[in-house]
Design a protein around this motif. Sequence first.
Motif, PDB file in Angstrom:
ATOM      1  N   TRP A 168      59.098  25.106  -7.157  1.00  8.93           N
ATOM      2  CA  TRP A 168      60.018  23.992  -6.740  1.00  8.93           C
ATOM      3  C   TRP A 168      59.847  24.128  -5.125  1.00  8.93           C
ATOM      4  O   TRP A 168      59.830  23.147  -4.709  1.00  8.93           O
ATOM      5  CB  TRP A 168      61.347  24.320  -6.909  1.00  8.93           C
ATOM      6  N   GLN A 169      59.622  25.329  -4.485  1.00  3.77           N
ATOM      7  CA  GLN A 169      59.498  25.385  -2.912  1.00  3.77           C
ATOM      8  C   GLN A 169      58.184  24.804  -2.735  1.00  3.77           C
ATOM      9  O   GLN A 169      58.164  24.139  -1.695  1.00  3.77           O
ATOM     10  CB  GLN A 169      59.109  26.974  -2.789  1.00  3.77           C
ATOM     11  N   ASP A 170      57.049  24.925  -3.353  1.00  2.00           N
ATOM     12  CA  ASP A 170      55.798  24.178  -3.201  1.00  2.00           C
ATOM     13  C   ASP A 170      55.939  22.532  -3.250  1.00  2.00           C
ATOM     14  O   ASP A 170      55.650  21.754  -2.385  1.00  2.00           O
ATOM     15  CB  ASP A 170      54.835  24.618  -4.276  1.00  2.00           C
ATOM     16  N   PHE A 171      56.836  22.182  -4.386  1.00  2.00           N
ATOM     17  CA  PHE A 171      57.299  20.623  -4.452  1.00  2.00           C
ATOM     18  C   PHE A 171      57.965  20.380  -3.049  1.00  2.00           C
ATOM     19  O   PHE A 171      57.706  19.188  -2.705  1.00  2.00           O
ATOM     20  CB  PHE A 171      58.079  20.521  -5.648  1.00  2.00           C
ATOM     21  N   GLU A 172      58.797  21.103  -2.602  1.00  2.00           N
ATOM     22  CA  GLU A 172      59.726  20.796  -1.622  1.00  2.00           C
ATOM     23  C   GLU A 172      58.820  20.773  -0.265  1.00  2.00           C
ATOM     24  O   GLU A 172      59.084  19.668   0.529  1.00  2.00           O
ATOM     25  CB  GLU A 172      60.870  21.783  -1.331  1.00  2.00           C
ATOM     26  N   LYS A 173      57.842  21.443  -0.089  1.00  2.00           N
ATOM     27  CA  LYS A 173      56.818  21.412   1.112  1.00  2.00           C
ATOM     28  C   LYS A 173      56.034  20.129   0.948  1.00  2.00           C
ATOM     29  O   LYS A 173      55.928  19.432   1.933  1.00  2.00           O
ATOM     30  CB  LYS A 173      56.096  22.825   1.197  1.00  2.00           C
ATOM     31  N   LEU A 174      55.656  19.886  -0.304  1.00  2.00           N
ATOM     32  CA  LEU A 174      54.867  18.677  -0.459  1.00  2.00           C
ATOM     33  C   LEU A 174      55.677  17.196  -0.151  1.00  2.00           C
ATOM     34  O   LEU A 174      55.042  16.430   0.713  1.00  2.00           O
ATOM     35  CB  LEU A 174      54.334  18.513  -1.847  1.00  2.00           C
ATOM     36  N   MET A 175      56.746  17.453  -0.423  1.00  2.00           N
ATOM     37  CA  MET A 175      57.761  16.188  -0.224  1.00  2.00           C
ATOM     38  C   MET A 175      57.807  16.128   1.280  1.00  2.00           C
ATOM     39  O   MET A 175      57.959  15.039   1.906  1.00  2.00           O
ATOM     40  CB  MET A 175      59.020  16.412  -0.802  1.00  2.00           C
ATOM     41  N   GLU A 176      58.111  17.423   2.002  1.00  2.00           N
ATOM     42  CA  GLU A 176      58.377  17.357   3.491  1.00  2.00           C
ATOM     43  C   GLU A 176      57.090  16.594   3.966  1.00  2.00           C
ATOM     44  O   GLU A 176      57.122  15.941   5.132  1.00  2.00           O
ATOM     45  CB  GLU A 176      58.603  18.640   4.042  1.00  2.00           C
ATOM     46  N   CYS A 177      55.983  17.250   3.789  1.00  2.00           N
ATOM     47  CA  CYS A 177      54.638  16.689   4.167  1.00  2.00           C
ATOM     48  C   CYS A 177      54.467  15.067   3.861  1.00  2.00           C
ATOM     49  O   CYS A 177      54.178  14.425   5.005  1.00  2.00           O
ATOM     50  CB  CYS A 177      53.298  17.182   3.630  1.00  2.00           C
ATOM     51  N   LYS A 178      54.780  14.605   2.815  1.00  2.00           N
ATOM     52  CA  LYS A 178      54.867  13.083   2.637  1.00  2.00           C
ATOM     53  C   LYS A 178      55.838  12.462   3.499  1.00  2.00           C
ATOM     54  O   LYS A 178      55.542  11.271   4.138  1.00  2.00           O
ATOM     55  CB  LYS A 178      55.242  12.831   1.261  1.00  2.00           C
ATOM     56  N   LYS A 179      56.963  13.010   3.799  1.00  2.00           N
ATOM     57  CA  LYS A 179      57.990  12.383   4.575  1.00  2.00           C
ATOM     58  C   LYS A 179      57.432  12.330   6.033  1.00  2.00           C
ATOM     59  O   LYS A 179      57.677  11.112   6.954  1.00  2.00           O
ATOM     60  CB  LYS A 179      59.249  13.335   4.605  1.00  2.00           C
ATOM     61  N   GLU A 180      56.834  13.330   6.446  1.00  2.00           N
ATOM     62  CA  GLU A 180      56.122  13.209   7.850  1.00  2.00           C
ATOM     63  C   GLU A 180      55.200  12.235   8.098  1.00  2.00           C
ATOM     64  O   GLU A 180      55.139  11.469   8.811  1.00  2.00           O
ATOM     65  CB  GLU A 180      55.816  14.770   8.192  1.00  2.00           C
TER      66      GLU A 180
END
Length: 414
Positions: free
Chosen positions: A377-389
């Motif tokens: 879940w933490q990795d998924f959250e990081k990936l989503m943050e990167c997509k958002k950026e």
Amino acid sequence: LMKKLEEEINFNSYLVTDKMPRDLESKKNSVYFLKKVVAEPAMSQRDLDALTVKINEANAEVNQLTEKRMKYEPIDRTLSMYRQQATVISRKKEAKAEELQAAKEELASVERQVLQRTNQAHELEGADVLKGDEFKDYVNKLRRKKKICEKKRAEMAEIAAECGVLQRTEELLKQQQEAIQQQLQALEDKKGISGYSCTQEELEKVSAVKSEVDEMKGRTLDDMAEMVKKLNALAAEKKASLAPLIKELRQLRQKCQELTQECDEKKIQYESCAAGIESSCSSLEQEVKGLLEEYAQAESSYHYIHCMKKNLAVQLQRAREEMKACVSSDPQERQKTVREQYTRVIQEQENLGKKLREKQKVVQESHEANMKQMKMWQDFEKLMECKKECFLKKQNQTAIGQVIQEGGKDRLVL
């Protein structure tokens, strides 16, 4: 005189500012209480008993407050000693003021007696008896008269000396006159003149003038001698009249010195005795204060022990009731006991602990899987943050690469 006036002013100020207001206040309080007692109706024995009970309760409350104050407030021994000294000094001051007031009253009575005796002496002898300042004024007058008498005597001596000089001058003049007369007679015989009338007349005039001068000098000397006799007689008379008074004054002075010496000795004895009494009183007061402190401590410990005894009695009563309930055959009464209550609480806590241990076991078993899932879940959250950026940068800037979507996945090509 100034010192006496200052002492009298200080004494009167003390009477006006300190002593008389306190006496007046005490008199007013006593009058107020007496009026209050008179205004109240007659009291029965029941009222007196009720007042006695109230007084005892007030005394008990005062004692309790005193014990609390002694228990919770430190005792300042230095301040108490100074207070004791101030009280002793104020009492001494009041005593001395009363003694001085009594001495003043005694002095006034003695002065009245002296005035009465003086009036009696005036009625008996017809003349006032000199005393104090009047006697000093009379002595000063006598001294002035003595000085005047000595001055007159000196003038008489000068006049007598001058009279001797005049007599010697007269004798010399007579000798010169005889010599001149002889020369004149010889000259008259030589010239043939037998007598000379003018010379006789002149001699008669000179003798008449001389007799007048001698008579005047004699009268002056007689008057002065008579005056000296009168002054001597007056001085002797005054000395004779003052002799008994001077003798009495010497006796009184001697008596005054003896009384002053005795007073100083008594004063020294009194001061030493007073100092000893004060020291003994201070030691006794300290001892009484220590005993009061011990009494207060003992009373407080007694109250503490009494309270502990009551608590133990209550606990013992509860223990007996608990034993009685435990031994009782009634199940409802057994459930009311503290043992049963604590037993239920212990059972509840044991059940709760058992449930918690089971829950802990389940958590331990699923811990690794949960940790792995949490990491995903933490990795998924990081990936989503990167997509958002990346999406935000794409909107704000020019395209840097190309995003390709294949098979439900996004791929960025730079």
